[in-house]
Motif scaffolding. Structure first.
Motif, PDB file in Angstrom:
ATOM      1  N   ARG A 187       0.875  -1.232  -0.253  1.00 48.17           N
ATOM      2  CA  ARG A 187      -0.114  -0.051   0.155  1.00 48.17           C
ATOM      3  C   ARG A 187       0.815   1.233   0.075  1.00 48.17           C
ATOM      4  N   ILE A 188       2.038   1.236   0.917  1.00 46.83           N
ATOM      5  CA  ILE A 188       2.879   2.308   0.840  1.00 46.83           C
ATOM      6  C   ILE A 188       3.464   2.633  -0.549  1.00 46.83           C
ATOM      7  N   GLN A 189       4.000   1.608  -1.094  1.00 39.91           N
ATOM      8  CA  GLN A 189       4.649   1.732  -2.500  1.00 39.91           C
ATOM      9  C   GLN A 189       3.717   2.327  -3.456  1.00 39.91           C
ATOM     10  N   GLU A 190       2.455   1.982  -3.379  1.00 36.40           N
ATOM     11  CA  GLU A 190       1.530   2.373  -4.428  1.00 36.40           C
ATOM     12  C   GLU A 190       1.281   4.066  -4.130  1.00 36.40           C
ATOM     13  N   TYR A 192       3.476   6.798  -1.664  1.00 38.22           N
ATOM     14  CA  TYR A 192       4.382   7.042  -0.606  1.00 38.22           C
ATOM     15  C   TYR A 192       3.526   8.257   0.421  1.00 38.22           C
ATOM     16  N   LEU A 193       2.700   8.776   0.168  1.00 40.25           N
ATOM     17  CA  LEU A 193       1.988   9.827   1.119  1.00 40.25           C
ATOM     18  C   LEU A 193       1.264   8.855   2.028  1.00 40.25           C
ATOM     19  N   ARG A 194       0.808   7.650   1.671  1.00 42.50           N
ATOM     20  CA  ARG A 194       0.197   6.928   2.913  1.00 42.50           C
ATOM     21  C   ARG A 194       1.159   6.967   4.154  1.00 42.50           C
ATOM     22  N   ILE A 195       2.364   7.054   4.081  1.00 38.23           N
ATOM     23  CA  ILE A 195       2.862   7.100   5.284  1.00 38.23           C
ATOM     24  C   ILE A 195       2.589   8.095   6.281  1.00 38.23           C
ATOM     25  N   LEU A 196       2.252   9.431   5.692  1.00 43.34           N
ATOM     26  CA  LEU A 196       1.883  10.556   6.595  1.00 43.34           C
ATOM     27  C   LEU A 196       0.433  10.329   6.928  1.00 43.34           C
ATOM     28  N   ARG A 197      -0.268   9.652   5.854  1.00 43.52           N
ATOM     29  CA  ARG A 197      -1.775   9.532   6.334  1.00 43.52           C
ATOM     30  C   ARG A 197      -1.827   8.681   7.331  1.00 43.52           C
ATOM     31  N   TYR A 198      -1.258   7.379   7.329  1.00 39.46           N
ATOM     32  CA  TYR A 198      -1.077   6.778   8.664  1.00 39.46           C
ATOM     33  C   TYR A 198      -0.933   7.333   9.804  1.00 39.46           C
ATOM     34  N   PHE A 199       0.192   8.141  10.119  1.00 37.97           N
ATOM     35  CA  PHE A 199       0.388   8.756  11.015  1.00 37.97           C
ATOM     36  C   PHE A 199      -0.975   9.880  11.353  1.00 37.97           C
ATOM     37  N   ARG A 200      -1.414  10.483  10.481  1.00 40.31           N
ATOM     38  CA  ARG A 200      -2.620  11.455  10.785  1.00 40.31           C
ATOM     39  C   ARG A 200      -3.643  10.739  11.232  1.00 40.31           C
ATOM     40  N   PHE A 201      -4.094   9.471  10.757  1.00 40.57           N
ATOM     41  CA  PHE A 201      -5.224   8.844  11.112  1.00 40.57           C
ATOM     42  C   PHE A 201      -4.935   8.073  12.391  1.00 40.57           C
ATOM     43  N   TYR A 202      -3.737   7.638  12.767  1.00 45.35           N
ATOM     44  CA  TYR A 202      -3.325   7.268  14.058  1.00 45.35           C
ATOM     45  C   TYR A 202      -3.874   8.190  15.300  1.00 45.35           C
ATOM     46  N   ALA A 219       7.918  -1.259   7.790  1.00 49.68           N
ATOM     47  CA  ALA A 219       7.459  -0.964   6.247  1.00 49.68           C
ATOM     48  C   ALA A 219       7.588   0.684   5.983  1.00 49.68           C
ATOM     49  N   ILE A 220       7.365   1.567   7.053  1.00 46.95           N
ATOM     50  CA  ILE A 220       7.375   3.075   6.841  1.00 46.95           C
ATOM     51  C   ILE A 220       8.971   3.284   6.714  1.00 46.95           C
ATOM     52  N   LYS A 221       9.592   2.771   7.717  1.00 47.80           N
ATOM     53  CA  LYS A 221      11.223   3.097   7.810  1.00 47.80           C
ATOM     54  C   LYS A 221      11.998   2.512   6.449  1.00 47.80           C
ATOM     55  N   GLU A 222      11.558   1.352   5.789  1.00 47.76           N
ATOM     56  CA  GLU A 222      12.010   0.949   4.644  1.00 47.76           C
ATOM     57  C   GLU A 222      11.619   1.475   3.408  1.00 47.76           C
ATOM     58  N   ASN A 223      10.539   2.376   3.358  1.00 44.66           N
ATOM     59  CA  ASN A 223      10.167   3.192   2.100  1.00 44.66           C
ATOM     60  C   ASN A 223       9.960   4.583   2.520  1.00 44.66           C
ATOM     61  N   LEU A 258      12.350   7.303  12.442  1.00 41.67           N
ATOM     62  CA  LEU A 258      12.201   6.478  11.405  1.00 41.67           C
ATOM     63  C   LEU A 258      12.852   7.236  10.285  1.00 41.67           C
ATOM     64  N   ASP A 259      13.724   8.184  10.584  1.00 40.65           N
ATOM     65  CA  ASP A 259      14.572   9.051   9.761  1.00 40.65           C
ATOM     66  C   ASP A 259      13.767   9.607   8.517  1.00 40.65           C
ATOM     67  N   LEU A 260      12.477  10.073   8.610  1.00 43.19           N
ATOM     68  CA  LEU A 260      11.833  10.504   7.780  1.00 43.19           C
ATOM     69  C   LEU A 260      11.917  11.977   7.493  1.00 43.19           C
ATOM     70  N   ALA A 261      12.205  12.724   8.501  1.00 38.67           N
ATOM     71  CA  ALA A 261      12.364  14.224   8.487  1.00 38.67           C
ATOM     72  C   ALA A 261      13.095  14.697   7.482  1.00 38.67           C
ATOM     73  N   GLN A 262      14.218  14.323   6.840  1.00 41.18           N
ATOM     74  CA  GLN A 262      14.957  14.845   5.783  1.00 41.18           C
ATOM     75  C   GLN A 262      14.212  14.846   4.482  1.00 41.18           C
ATOM     76  N   TYR A 263      13.214  14.044   4.294  1.00 43.04           N
ATOM     77  CA  TYR A 263      12.395  13.938   2.986  1.00 43.04           C
ATOM     78  C   TYR A 263      11.146  14.781   2.986  1.00 43.04           C
ATOM     79  N   ILE A 264      10.605  15.425   4.231  1.00 40.65           N
ATOM     80  CA  ILE A 264       9.514  16.182   4.314  1.00 40.65           C
ATOM     81  C   ILE A 264       9.645  17.231   4.696  1.00 40.65           C
TER      82      ILE A 264
END
Length: 429
Positions: A187-190, A192-202, A219-223, A258-264
């Motif tokens: 689902r994430i690879q379809e 990638y914004l779904r990573i942040l949607r997961y956090f928001r809905f969490y 899966a989030i960290k890997e992608n 999860l080392d995401l900050a650099q991308y967003i």
């Protein structure tokens, strides 16, 4: 709230899930919130689809909200009719159609009784690149549910109140769980914004701040690097909602873990400890998103870099810069009887329309609840002396501005209490 539910097992082989059978849960929904959706516009729309024998159901987030006891702000509808079939139906019924930008993805917007209704054909994603999808229309409700991101967003609700739940979304909602439909990685690879949607809905659904399934975080960290290709505007829409939702401090800390900050667009080495402290201050005061996020920034350069990536609004950027500059500099006085004065003086001197709003956000940031309550009801007083008053006293030219400033300083010291005559008495004849 009236709810009935039953379980129906359908013997169709499924696609991308681990089970060998499709499992469909149905439930009858008859709530006040659901009934309130049936405006003249929706009733008229339903009649058109029934006449042409095409199914029409409420989809996605509106179903989730209704099952949570909320009336949804927006209602998205899904149908077995293709866009061409919908256009023919609406034209035959004399229904106006607007905004055809979504047609290639299957969405037609119809306007009835001064209401807009977005209706989307069921579809499957035949090809994705992590940002966009090439779609193919279908009449299979299961396949459309299967392509959606989270189980709680994959449900449909018939206009007769029947819930169609293929992936245990209702169960997850009841248990306050946020899970992807099928494989989290797929689902994430379809998209990638779904990573942040997961956090928001969490933040909207989960009761505990750290109750994630380990495989989802893996899966989030890997992608996570896939977020680098997502537009800043889409990312910012998700971050803003996350920053004011439940568990915001935990979720933003997770972004760094999860080392995401650099991308967003968030600063590397963001001050997570400051964020946690500030979140405790602001979470009960409906903060603006930037009020929380400003805690992560060390300097104005961090804000500039964020703006380059996310394209935030001028007002949002201005608030971030304001909070960074004044969070230590502009503070209450030691005099408890007069502790609001630095803030009111600042607002009076600044004289910009949004200054009071910014100072209120600063007080939230600082955790000054009492001062925030006082300032929220404070009105900027009207300075009683004008340049015309001074000219009548024989003051001209540059001296008018200098004199007005001196009188403003005197007026501030009086706590804005002196009237015009008292102030003019300070002018020597």
């Amino acid at each position: 709230m009236y709810l009935m539910w039953s379980r129906i097992l359908s013997s169709h082989v499924i696609g991308r899930t681990t089970s060998c059978w499709r499992s469909l849960y149905t439930m009858q929904v008859k709530t006040r919130e659901f009934q309130s959706l049936f405006t003249e516009g929706l009733k008229g729309l339903a009649e058109v689809f029934e006449k042409h024998q095409h199914e029409l159901r409420i989809a996605g987030g509106a179903v989730r909200d209704l099952l949570s006891g909320k009336r949804p702000e927006d209602v998205d509808l899904a149908t077995t009719a293709t866009p061409e079939e919908m256009k023919h139906m609406f034209q035959s019924a004399g229904i106006r159609m607007i905004n055809n930008k979504g047609e290639k993805h299957g969405t037609i917007t119809a306007r009835l009784h001064n209401e807009n209704f977005e209706v989307t054909t069921l579809r499957v994603d035949v090809q994705t690149d992590g940002r966009h999808a090439e779609v193919q229309f279908t009449t299979d409700w299961y396949k459309d549910a299967e392509r959606r991101d989270l189980t709680i967003n994959s449900m449909f609700l018939g206009l007769d109140g029947t819930l169609y739940d293929y992936f245990q979304g209702y169960e997850d909602l009841q248990n306050h769980k946020v899970r992807f439909v099928g494989s989290a990685e797929e689902r994430i690879q379809e998209d990638y914004l779904r990573i942040l949607r997961y956090f928001r809905f969490y933040g909207r659904v989960a009761l505990k701040p750290d109750d994630h399934e380990p495989e989802i975080l893996a899966a989030i960290k890997e992608n996570g690097r896939g977020l680098a290709a997502i537009s800043g505007e889409r990312i910012w829409m998700e971050i803003k909602k996350m920053a004011v939702g439940n568990h915001a401090a935990h979720l933003l800390e997770l972004v760094y873990t999860l080392d995401l900050a650099q991308y967003i667009g968030l600063p590397p080495g963001g001050d997570v400890d400051e964020l946690k402290r500030v979140w405790q201050n602001v979470k009960h005061h409906s903060p603006k998103p930037m009020t929380s996020l400003a805690a992560l920034f060390h300097c104005p350069e961090d804000v500039e870099k964020m703006d380059l990536r996310l394209k935030v609004s001028r007002e949002e950027k201005s608030l971030a810069l304001f909070l960074i500059k004044y969070r230590r500099e502009l503070r209450k006085t030691e005099d408890e009887s007069n502790s609001l004065k630095p803030f009111t003086d600042f607002i009076f001197d600044n004289r910009e329309l949004d200054t009071q709003s910014k100072v209120c956000e600063l007080l939230k940031y600082q955790g000054e609840d009492k001062l925030l309550a006082e300032l929220s009801t404070w009105s900027i007083p009207r300075f009683p002396v004008s340049g015309h008053d001074l000219r009548r006293m024989g003051i001209v030219g540059k001296e008018i501005g200098d004199t007005l400033q001196k009188l403003r300083d005197i007026w501030k010291k009086s706590h804005y209490c002196m009237d015009k005559d008292e102030l003019l008495s300070y002018i020597k004849p």
